[in-house]
Design a protein around this motif. Structure first.
Motif, mmCIF file in Angstrom:
data_model
loop_
_atom_site.group_PDB
_atom_site.id
_atom_site.type_symbol
_atom_site.label_atom_id
_atom_site.label_comp_id
_atom_site.label_asym_id
_atom_site.label_seq_id
_atom_site.Cartn_x
_atom_site.Cartn_y
_atom_site.Cartn_z
ATOM 1 N N ASN A 105 -4.511 -6.613 -0.964
ATOM 2 C CA ASN A 105 -3.369 -7.153 -1.689
ATOM 3 C C ASN A 105 -3.375 -8.670 -1.528
ATOM 4 O O ASN A 105 -3.748 -9.189 -0.460
ATOM 5 N N GLY A 114 8.697 -4.225 -7.119
ATOM 6 C CA GLY A 114 8.701 -4.334 -5.661
ATOM 7 C C GLY A 114 7.447 -4.908 -5.050
ATOM 8 O O GLY A 114 7.226 -4.755 -3.842
ATOM 9 N N ARG A 115 6.629 -5.611 -5.821
ATOM 10 C CA ARG A 115 5.461 -6.263 -5.235
ATOM 11 C C ARG A 115 5.929 -7.492 -4.451
ATOM 12 O O ARG A 115 6.871 -8.185 -4.857
ATOM 13 N N LYS A 144 6.685 -1.006 0.724
ATOM 14 C CA LYS A 144 6.251 0.007 -0.227
ATOM 15 C C LYS A 144 6.769 -0.365 -1.618
ATOM 16 O O LYS A 144 7.951 -0.643 -1.804
ATOM 17 N N CYS A 145 5.857 -0.360 -2.599
ATOM 18 C CA CYS A 145 6.255 -0.689 -3.974
ATOM 19 C C CYS A 145 7.206 0.376 -4.503
ATOM 20 O O CYS A 145 7.150 1.544 -4.101
ATOM 21 N N CYS A 166 5.549 3.569 -5.955
ATOM 22 C CA CYS A 166 4.441 4.172 -5.209
ATOM 23 C C CYS A 166 4.819 5.486 -4.547
ATOM 24 O O CYS A 166 5.818 5.582 -3.832
ATOM 25 N N GLN A 177 -1.689 -6.262 -10.467
ATOM 26 C CA GLN A 177 -0.637 -5.543 -11.216
ATOM 27 C C GLN A 177 -0.019 -6.365 -12.346
ATOM 28 O O GLN A 177 0.126 -5.877 -13.450
#
Length: 492
Positions: free
Chosen positions: A100, A136-137, A19-20, A23, A125
């Motif tokens: 993604n 956090g990608r 999870k980013c 988000c 992004q």
């Protein structure tokens, strides 16, 4: 009973590998066997919902489909199966799947294209390694660029999401991301300012001083820079956050912004339909095979849990957010963000023993959960609830995996007209003469004229022929412009 005819369909896939940090969408970070088991169970229930609405004849006129999340590309072959299932009930002119970069392979791209998907929306992004890490990608800039190339090679209309206002971002690094991206020639680019959501890791890091996030002035500069770079590269800005090459506007998003009836299936997915006099006055919901049992289902009369009450209160609170910050392709929690929370008159409500609050005439009350539905109902698991005569538009949002709990909302004709005027202000086309004509039959002419005059005098909009179009200032001060027209929902 005549079936509802939806024009747009959204399927929500609430799974991610990680999870980013920013988000707060409804998604779950899982890996390995836990992910596979969760995906299998969820897709079975989602397929049952598609079948029920399809067999009821409600999908035959669907023009656009969007599969969002979460990370739909995590489903692999199951995503292809869902596409096949949906297309057995409709022939959409646009079929989008989100992906993604780290989970979008050439094999998956080719399988989706062969199944009938026409458009891929990639969560790029940023193309700056430190910015990706800060939010956090889990993909790299190189993976993102490869994903764009693979989508283009497979023949998709390709869209890329880009964010501005990221920790450590400068105008130079943002410009570099944009200029690198346009060399890949995507067909569509969406640019969203970072929004710190309460309770997310990034919001906590910002509060404690661990992470510094650029302010709104920097975000506004980035949005202006995006317009300059993208328009110079041949993209047309057709909405506050959306740019497209000719012929590549997102029809699914435009359906949301122009009041077309849409159906959302899956946890947190939202739906909307207008109810005309003399036609169907019923909202129909799906009961999946597991709606009567297991975690996430509710027995008749059982109250909302504290966690669910918190979810609903957060949903209401978010209605006051700026529409310009809501990525509407994801028809989930942020889709129905509006300037003011809608309220219904409690004095006209009565409680029923099954836990569902209704008006005397049968109007669903916003913010309450639909009780579990008996599996032996007709219409392949669809259940109907009558809507009162003063409601012109109804909206419902699925709260669970099984499709047994819904948050619901009813709008009067005047509220629906004001909402349409407000949403039109998102787009460069603005409020058309035709939309004004429809609204004039519901909202008094003098009030409509005063609202338009206010928007023009404040520099938020200009007349262009018979249309009222937002100005650059109107988009920068979106809340004020949207508020002018949403206030028409109430009698002066």
């Amino acid at each position: 009973m005549r079936p509802v005819k939806y024009r747009a369909l959204y399927l929500h896939i609430p799974f991610c590998r990680a999870k980013c940090l920013y988000c707060d969408f409804d998604s779950r970070a899982l890996t390995g066997c836990a992910l596979e088991e969760a995906i299998g169970a969820y897709c079975e229930g989602l397929s049952a919902q598609v079948d029920a609405h399809g067999n009821a004849g409600e999908l035959s006129e669907v023009e656009t489909v969007y599969v969002g999340g979460g990370t739909p590309s995590l489903l692999g072959g199951r995503l292809v199966g869902l596409v096949d299932l949906v297309r057995s009930y409709c022939e959409p002119v646009e079929f989008t799947c989100e992906a993604n970069p780290e989970s979008f392979t050439l094999d998956l791209a080719q399988a989706l294209r062969a199944a009938g998907v026409t458009r891929i929306s990639l969560g790029v992004q940023s193309l700056n390694a430190s910015e990706l890490k800060a939010i956090g990608r889990i993909h790299s800039a190189e993976q993102a660029m490869l994903a764009v190339a693979q989508a283009k090679a497979a023949g998709f209309s390709t869209s890329c999401d880009v964010m501005c206002g990221l920790p450590g971002q400068t105008l130079d690094t943002f410009a570099e991301t944009l200029r690198s991206l346009v060399t890949l020639n995507p067909d569509h680019v969406s640019v969203y300012p970072l929004q710190l959501e309460e309770g997310t890791p990034l919001a906590r890091m910002e509060e404690t001083g661990e992470m510094e996030v650029p302010d709104e002035d920097f975000q506004a500069q980035c949005m202006d820079l995006a317009a300059e770079v993208l328009e110079e590269a041949g993209y047309e800005r057709y909405e506050v956050a959306s740019y497209a090459k000719p012929g590549h506007r997102c029809r699914h998003n435009i359906a949301y912004w122009t009041g077309k009836p849409y159906l959302g299936l899956g946890r947190s997915a939202a739906s909307m339909l207008d109810v005309c006099k003399g036609e169907c006055r019923e909202a129909r919901f799906i009961a999946c095979p597991d709606a009567q049992k297991g975690e996430g289902s509710r027995m008749r009369g059982e109250p909302l849990s504290p966690k669910e009450e918190n979810l609903l209160s957060r949903s209401d609170a978010r209605r006051g957010e700026s529409l310009s910050s809501c990525p509407d392709e994801r028809n989930g929690e942020s889709l129905s963000a509006r300037e003011k929370s809608l309220s219904l008159r409690e004095e006209s409500l009565s409680a029923r023993e099954d836990g569902l609050l209704l008006r005397e005439e049968g109007l669903l009350l916003k913010g309450k959960a639909l009780p579990s539905i008996d599996a032996n109902l007709s219409m392949g698991g669809l259940s109907s609830v009558r809507v009162s005569s003063d409601v012109a538009r109804i909206r419902f949002k699925q709260l669970d995996d099984a499709g047994g709990q819904f948050e619901t909302e009813g709008l009067s004709a005047r509220e629906a007209a004001a909402e349409d005027l407000m949403l039109a202000c998102r787009m460069t086309d603005g409020i058309s003469a035709d939309l004004f004509a429809r609204a004039a039959g519901i909202i008094p002419d003098d009030e409509l004229s005063i609202a338009c005059q206010q928007a023009v005098e404040k520099g938020l909009a200009v007349w262009d022929g018979g249309a009222l179009r937002p100005t650059h200032l109107g988009w920068l001060e979106g809340n004020e412009l949207f508020g002018i027209f949403w206030n028409l929902a109430y009698e002066s």
